[in-house]
Design an enzyme around this catalytic site. Structure first.
Site, PDB file in Angstrom:
ATOM      1  N   CYS A 166       1.784   0.886   4.173  1.00 58.07           N
ATOM      2  CA  CYS A 166       1.157  -0.329   3.665  1.00 58.07           C
ATOM      3  C   CYS A 166      -0.239  -0.564   4.249  1.00 58.07           C
ATOM      4  O   CYS A 166      -0.426  -1.447   5.100  1.00 58.07           O
ATOM      5  CB  CYS A 166       2.023  -1.557   3.907  1.00 58.07           C
ATOM      6  SG  CYS A 166       1.439  -2.939   2.884  1.00 58.07           S
TER       7      CYS A 166
ATOM      8  N   CYS B 248       0.011  -3.368  -3.617  1.00 55.11           N
ATOM      9  CA  CYS B 248      -0.212  -4.058  -2.364  1.00 55.11           C
ATOM     10  C   CYS B 248      -0.265  -5.555  -2.646  1.00 55.11           C
ATOM     11  O   CYS B 248      -1.225  -6.023  -3.251  1.00 55.11           O
ATOM     12  CB  CYS B 248      -1.541  -3.544  -1.806  1.00 55.11           C
ATOM     13  SG  CYS B 248      -1.754  -3.983  -0.101  1.00 55.11           S
TER      14      CYS B 248
HETATM   15  C1  LIG Z   1       4.120  -5.042   8.287  1.00 58.47           C
HETATM   16  C2  LIG Z   1       4.466  -4.246   7.052  1.00 58.47           C
HETATM   17  C3  LIG Z   1       4.153  -4.775   5.803  1.00 58.47           C
HETATM   18  C4  LIG Z   1       4.472  -4.065   4.659  1.00 58.47           C
HETATM   19  N1  LIG Z   1       4.204  -4.634   3.448  1.00 58.47           N
HETATM   20  C5  LIG Z   1       4.575  -4.004   2.319  1.00 58.47           C
HETATM   21  C6  LIG Z   1       4.438  -4.642   1.041  1.00 58.47           C
HETATM   22  O1  LIG Z   1       3.959  -5.779   0.958  1.00 58.47           O
HETATM   23  N2  LIG Z   1       4.839  -3.979  -0.061  1.00 58.47           N
HETATM   24  C7  LIG Z   1       5.395  -2.735   0.012  1.00 58.47           C
HETATM   25  O2  LIG Z   1       5.775  -2.193  -1.022  1.00 58.47           O
HETATM   26  N3  LIG Z   1       5.532  -2.090   1.192  1.00 58.47           N
HETATM   27  C8  LIG Z   1       5.145  -2.701   2.351  1.00 58.47           C
HETATM   28  N4  LIG Z   1       5.350  -2.086   3.562  1.00 58.47           N
HETATM   29  C9  LIG Z   1       5.697  -0.657   3.599  1.00 58.47           C
HETATM   30  C10 LIG Z   1       7.160  -0.376   3.319  1.00 58.47           C
HETATM   31  O3  LIG Z   1       7.989  -1.136   4.166  1.00 58.47           O
HETATM   32  C11 LIG Z   1       7.397   1.107   3.515  1.00 58.47           C
HETATM   33  O4  LIG Z   1       6.443   1.839   2.774  1.00 58.47           O
HETATM   34  C12 LIG Z   1       8.808   1.507   3.057  1.00 58.47           C
HETATM   35  O5  LIG Z   1       9.768   0.815   3.818  1.00 58.47           O
HETATM   36  C13 LIG Z   1       8.981   3.010   3.206  1.00 58.47           C
HETATM   37  O6  LIG Z   1      10.288   3.366   2.926  1.00 58.47           O
HETATM   38  P1  LIG Z   1      10.886   4.715   3.536  1.00 58.47           P
HETATM   39  O7  LIG Z   1      12.269   4.793   2.997  1.00 58.47           O
HETATM   40  O8  LIG Z   1       9.972   5.852   3.341  1.00 58.47           O
HETATM   41  O9  LIG Z   1      10.939   4.433   5.094  1.00 58.47           O
HETATM   42  P2  LIG Z   1      11.710   3.274   5.863  1.00 58.47           P
HETATM   43  O10 LIG Z   1      11.866   2.064   5.015  1.00 58.47           O
HETATM   44  O11 LIG Z   1      11.015   3.112   7.175  1.00 58.47           O
HETATM   45  O12 LIG Z   1      13.154   3.856   6.076  1.00 58.47           O
HETATM   46  C14 LIG Z   1      13.390   5.000   6.845  1.00 58.47           C
HETATM   47  C15 LIG Z   1      14.878   5.060   7.132  1.00 58.47           C
HETATM   48  O13 LIG Z   1      15.179   6.297   7.758  1.00 58.47           O
HETATM   49  C16 LIG Z   1      16.004   6.061   8.875  1.00 58.47           C
HETATM   50  N5  LIG Z   1      15.740   7.126   9.837  1.00 58.47           N
HETATM   51  C17 LIG Z   1      14.673   7.276  10.648  1.00 58.47           C
HETATM   52  N6  LIG Z   1      14.800   8.360  11.398  1.00 58.47           N
HETATM   53  C18 LIG Z   1      15.975   8.935  11.059  1.00 58.47           C
HETATM   54  C19 LIG Z   1      16.674  10.094  11.496  1.00 58.47           C
HETATM   55  N7  LIG Z   1      16.185  10.893  12.450  1.00 58.47           N
HETATM   56  N8  LIG Z   1      17.858  10.364  10.928  1.00 58.47           N
HETATM   57  C20 LIG Z   1      18.390   9.579   9.953  1.00 58.47           C
HETATM   58  N9  LIG Z   1      17.761   8.469   9.512  1.00 58.47           N
HETATM   59  C21 LIG Z   1      16.574   8.153  10.060  1.00 58.47           C
HETATM   60  C22 LIG Z   1      15.596   4.681   9.383  1.00 58.47           C
HETATM   61  O14 LIG Z   1      16.640   4.089  10.135  1.00 58.47           O
HETATM   62  C23 LIG Z   1      15.322   3.950   8.066  1.00 58.47           C
HETATM   63  O15 LIG Z   1      16.474   3.338   7.547  1.00 58.47           O
HETATM   64  C24 LIG Z   1       5.084  -2.787   4.745  1.00 58.47           C
HETATM   65  C25 LIG Z   1       5.408  -2.270   5.998  1.00 58.47           C
HETATM   66  C26 LIG Z   1       5.114  -2.991   7.138  1.00 58.47           C
HETATM   67  C27 LIG Z   1       5.503  -2.437   8.489  1.00 58.47           C
END
Ligand SMILES: Cc1cc2nc3c(=O)[nH]c(=O)nc-3n(C[C@H](O)[C@H](O)[C@H](O)COP(=O)(O)OP(=O)(O)OC[C@H]3O[C@@H](n4cnc5c(N)ncnc54)[C@H](O)[C@@H]3O)c2cc1C
Length: 430
Positions: A143, A369
């Site tokens: 983000c 965003c």
């Molecule tokens: C402050 C902030 C504001 C944001 N605002 C927005 C917004 O307004 N709109 C938007 O769309 N996005 C926003 N985002 C971004 C969004 O949260 C992420 O892009 C999204 O969560 C990514 O998803 P993901 O599944 O790739 O990773 P994550 O959601 O981080 O999930 C990763 C998962 O993998 C698991 N994991 C990690 N390591 C391991 C391992 N070794 N083995 C097994 N499991 C593991 C974790 O426990 C977690 O459940 C924001 C993020 C932040 C921090």
């Protein structure tokens, strides 16, 4: 999201989710937590309610993936064999990626919504005078709009509490513009320059934080096309936004006055003094993932998961797909992007299961965003690859999406969390 959609799309599949965490957080709401508009517990739900009923939950950490033998190796030492794999472990926060950050973090006003949004709110509540510095690293981050959102909410908070005469908000970024896509760029410029009078510094790469002295050190990068507008809207320097140039002998040699800084060259080591510092820490693909054969082994995207940018299939293994922050997709890493990636992954995965090519090029780089620019205003910036605007056609009929609005604020505060918990995670496509 992918598992839920997959189980809806085809009956009888054996789906397992490897996930160590007992709770699942809606991270986009952490921006609001940092500004005191929500509490952290309001953003978190038990993991077991998010795992689809027909999926098996393996509660452990992945330590490695061996794609040649189609095995995932767990921290417990167990191995999980798979026929098809979807990789989505997110992004890693590296507090040791900037000198002094780890020592400085979480005290003396150094905070981050990426790590502890509750501490951000504590810092903000107690901030009554001086410089509030908002900054971000030169690495990719999730983000990329989030470092700005909390800045706008801070500026709004200061205005509402009559503190803007005693405070100065400063935005220092390695980036070159406030936002890449029109008309959002123009609207955000209005907010930074006219509504909030924020001092901006572009091409500023953060290299060190001195938590004791409350100083952030930067090296100035070259701006494209010979541009020299490193410093924008900084006429209020005298009100507190004071920085220094630092020479090799570690001595302050120039005290900044007015626009004298414009004459300083690329490579200048510059120090900004702050009273409150919010930053996005440096980020990378998880260390363990980078060692797998699914990661790019070289090039500018080294370490990130190499996937085809329209099909989401691994570039190296046909039975593997990638979603979200860990991938090397050239678009903003957001949950919104994954909403549009999931249907493409599911469609292509089913094709591969049926012995066909994963040739559905359904993902166009969509990301969005929701830029919260005040306690009651939000600007929904939607775009696709090459930063081309991609606003929702239906919403556009009713609302001018090029402007921040109260209706969009309601969507950020109430609509999007509902959509996330009850729509996206349950496998509904929209
Ligand atoms: C402050 C902030 C504001 C944001 N605002 C927005 C917004 O307004 N709109 C938007 O769309 N996005 C926003 N985002 C971004 C969004 O949260 C992420 O892009 C999204 O969560 C990514 O998803 P993901 O599944 O790739 O990773 P994550 O959601 O981080 O999930 C990763 C998962 O993998 C698991 N994991 C990690 N390591 C391991 C391992 N070794 N083995 C097994 N499991 C593991 C974790 O426990 C977690 O459940 C924001 C993020 C932040 C921090």
């Amino acid at each position: 999201m992918v598992s839920a959609q997959l189980l809806r799309a085809r009956k009888g599949l054996d789906v397992a989710i490897i996930e160590p965490s007992e709770e699942h957080a809606y991270q986009p709401a952490w921006t609001l937590v940092g500004a005191g508009l929500m509490t952290r517990p309001q953003t978190v739900k038990p993991e077991k309610r998010q795992i689809p009923k027909k999926a098996t939950w393996i509660k452990d950490y992945v330590e490695s993936v061996d794609p040649d033998n189609m095995e995932v190796i767990l921290r417990s030492g167990d191995k999980v064999a798979y026929e098809y794999l979807i990789v989505a472990p997110g992004i890693q926060i590296n507090l040791d990626g900037i000198e002094g950050l780890k020592e400085a973090f979480g005290k003396n006003g150094v905070c981050s919504n990426y790590v502890d949004p509750e501490y951000t709110w504590e810092v903000l509540k107690n901030f009554k005078e001086g410089v509030a510095l908002f900054t971000q690293p030169a690495t990719p981050i999730k983000c990329p709009g989030a470092p700005q959102k909390i800045m706008y909410l801070t500026a709004d908070h200061l205005n509402r509490n009559g503190l803007n005469d005693k405070t100065q908000v400063v935005f220092a970024t390695p980036g070159t513009v406030i936002f890449g896509t029109e008309p959002f760029k123009t609207e955000l410029k209005r907010y930074v320059n006219e509504v909030y009078n924020i001092a901006q510094r572009y091409g500023y790469k953060l290299i060190k934080i001195d938590g004791e002295k409350k100083e952030a050190h930067y090296v100035r990068l070259a701006l494209p096309d010979g541009r020299t507008d490193y410093v924008v809207n900084d006429e209020r320097n005298a009100a507190g936004c004071i920085g220094y140039v630092w020479d090799d002998g570690q001595q302050y040699v120039v005290e900044e006055e007015n626009n004298a800084i414009d004459e300083l060259k690329e490579g200048t080591h510059y120090v900004i003094k702050y009273d409150m510092l919010h930053l996005a820490p440096p980020q990378s693909a998880p260390d363990w993932f980078q060692k797998t054969k699914l990661a790019n082994q070289d090039g500018p995207d080294k370490g990130w998961m190499g996937v085809h940018k329209h099909t989401l299939q691994s570039r190296f293994y046909q039975n593997v797909f990638g979603a979200g922050d860990v991938t090397d997709l050239p678009t903003a890493r957001t949950g919104a992007a994954i909403r549009k990636q999931s249907p493409t992954i599911v469609e292509n995965l089913l094709k591969v299961m049926d012995g066909k090519d994963a040739n559905y090029e359904g993902y166009d780089g969509y990301s969005s965003c929701p830029l919260v620019v005040a306690h009651n205003r939000m600007l929904l910036a939607e775009f696709k690859y090459e930063a081309v605007r991609s606003s929702d056609p239906l919403l556009s009929k009713f609302i001018d999406l090029g402007k921040a609005s109260y209706a969009m604020w309601l969507m950020k505060r109430y609509g999007l969390p509902m959509l996330y918990w009850h729509g996206m995670l349950k496998g509904y496509k929209f």
